[in-house]
Design an enzyme around this catalytic site. Structure first.
Site, PDB file in Angstrom:
ATOM      1  CG  ASP A  30     -77.894  -9.252  29.044  1.00  0.00           C
ATOM      2  OD1 ASP A  30     -78.318  -8.814  27.957  1.00  0.00           O
ATOM      3  OD2 ASP A  30     -77.671  -8.516  30.026  1.00  0.00           O
ATOM      4  CG  LEU A 153     -74.156  -3.090  45.035  1.00  0.00           C
ATOM      5  CD1 LEU A 153     -73.970  -4.023  43.848  1.00  0.00           C
ATOM      6  CD2 LEU A 153     -73.534  -3.684  46.288  1.00  0.00           C
ATOM      7  NE  ARG A 154     -69.509   2.677  49.057  1.00  0.00           N
ATOM      8  CZ  ARG A 154     -68.385   2.735  49.765  1.00  0.00           C
ATOM      9  NH1 ARG A 154     -67.817   3.904  49.999  1.00  0.00           N
ATOM     10  NH2 ARG A 154     -67.823   1.624  50.238  1.00  0.00           N
ATOM     11  CB  CYS A 263     -77.931   5.502  41.372  1.00  0.00           C
ATOM     12  SG  CYS A 263     -77.422   3.792  41.111  1.00  0.00           S
TER      13      CYS A 263
END
Length: 436
Positions: A30, A153-154, A263
């Site tokens: 990152d 993905l949740r 999302c």
């Protein structure tokens, strides 16, 4: 396998930690030095159940590391995942691909042997073509295959979703890329997780189509809830009655204040823009966006109605700020437009959330933050349940009533039974449960 994960946001960090837990060697990269320093100290920048322990165990094993140096991570990698943000572009709703493109250029400069570059970020159709073009232009000699591997993905259940997926979608026509990606996901073969190979553009569209369809289910049941209220029907029974049809399914049929999160809002907007660009307008998705945006502020009118239509000088307690339980994510949370609308109507707002208040302060700086649910109820004319945290499902109702100025509860998640609340002495309003 040696994996470089570009981006340590929600997708990158969860994916990187899970891949390391599969036995691969993963470096998460990152540009945010503060974030990398925190991760190196063992501090997790997001709340996701189980992620702190998963990261710690794999760092201890030597399979998971964090770095600001993209070049070294890419040079030694068999696969490089791009997992950077793709927020809505300001002004037009398109996905902002600047971070994806910048990552592609930097990756290109550091490729050595054959490498698979895999887009994990949610991106519009054709982005893989752009990534491939950028890499080839920046490094014509690069031996590279570009693939798409969208995530499903949740938040709040991401680790389980990663390790026990419904499906793994891989978009590539390159046999060498398929071999590498198959090896990366080989540990999931024991769970018999189906790997679906498609063209790259198809994989990109699958992700957007999935999110748009789920957003549509939520919006559909919310509109049915409005009709149920006016006709004396019960939307929860309606949802169960249609959800038992296996062609429909029960999931995402819970009426509430509208969808939010990182999302659904941005992805539905981006899909609408893609449809417009290709002269294939998506009218249903356009309607979903409009209905959802209107619904969030409409919930404030529901609160106002419960207090006789006037919020001037009233205090409203809000339980739950994050867009869903088990996350600290405040992106597009329904609580934000709801609270803003309550304030516009003259109310003073006090709120409590089990984990999301630090993030919420950035979005909602001018409300009072409370230490727990009972402090949030203290002196309130109405208490609004916005996020269905487990902690709110079994409140001591006698204590709540004793602390409130007026015993009025507006339950936007239908976590209590009307008869239970009536027996406890509350004026109780919920969503889509009309009185015949």
């Amino acid at each position: 396998m040696r994996i470089a994960m570009i981006g340590t946001g929600y997708v990158g960090l969860v994916s990187g930690a899970c891949f390391a837990d599969f036995g691969h060697n993963v470096i998460c990269v990152d540009k945010d030095s503060g974030k990398i320093d925190a991760l190196l100290r063992g501090e997790i920048p997001i709340f996701e159940p189980g992620l702190d322990a998963l990261v710690a165990s794999n760092v201890k094993s030597g399979r998971l590391g964090f770095s600001l140096d993209l070049s070294e991570a890419v040079k030694t990698a068999d696969a490089v995942f791009i997992a950077v943000g793709t927020p809505s572009r300001r002004g037009d709703g398109h996905a902002d691909l600047s971070y994806v493109h910048a990552a592609a250029r930097e990756i290109a400069a550091n490729l050595r042997d054959f490498t698979v570059v895999i887009t994990k970020s949610t991106v519009p159709v054709g982005t893989g073509d752009d990534v491939e073009r950028i890499i080839k232009e920046a490094n014509p000699a690069a031996d590279v295959a570009v693939a798409s591997n969208p995530e499903f993905l949740r938040e709040g259940a991401a680790i389980r979703d990663f390790k026990h997926p419904d499906r793994i979608v891989v978009g590539t026509d390159d046999e060498r890329a398929r071999t590498v990606i198959s090896e990366i996901y080989r540990p999931l073969y024991l769970n018999q997780a189906p790997i679906m190979y498609t063209g790259r553009r198809t994989a990109e569209l699958i992700k957007y189509a999935a999110n748009a369809f789920l957003a549509t289910k939520i919006t559909f049941i919310n509109e049915i809830a409005d009709l149920a209220e006016r006709t004396g029907a019960d939307v929860q029974d309606v949802a169960r009655g249609i959800g038992l049809d296996n062609r429909i399914g029960a999931k995402f049929l819970h009426a509430g204040p509208g969808f939010g999160g990182s999302c659904f809002p941005k992805d539905t907007r981006a899909l609408v823009k893609t449809g417009q660009d290709y002269d294939a307008p998506l009218r249903i998705v356009e309607a979903v966006l409009t209905v959802n945006d209107n619904r969030k502020r409409a919930m404030a009118r529901k609160v106002s109605a419960a207090l006789g239509g006037n919020l001037r000088g009233k205090t409203v307690g809000v339980l739950g700020l994050t867009f869903k339980p088990n996350t600290d994510d405040m992106r597009e949370a329904p609580s934000i437009p709801l609270i803003t609308a309550l304030q516009d109507l003259g109310a003073t707002v006090q709120a409590y959330d089990p984990v999301g208040m630090e993030q919420a302060r950035h979005e909602l700086p001018d409300i009072t933050y409370c230490d727990d649910a009972y402090a949030c109820a203290t002196g309130a004319d109405a208490l609004v349940i916005v996020t269905e945290w487990e902690q709110f499902r079994a409140l001591d109702l006698a204590q709540v009533k004793q602390k409130m100025k007026q015993p009025v509860i507006v339950d936007l998640r239908n976590i209590y039974r009307p008869e239970e609340m009536e027996k406890a002495g509350f004026t109780y309003e919920s969503v889509g449960r009309g009185k015949a």
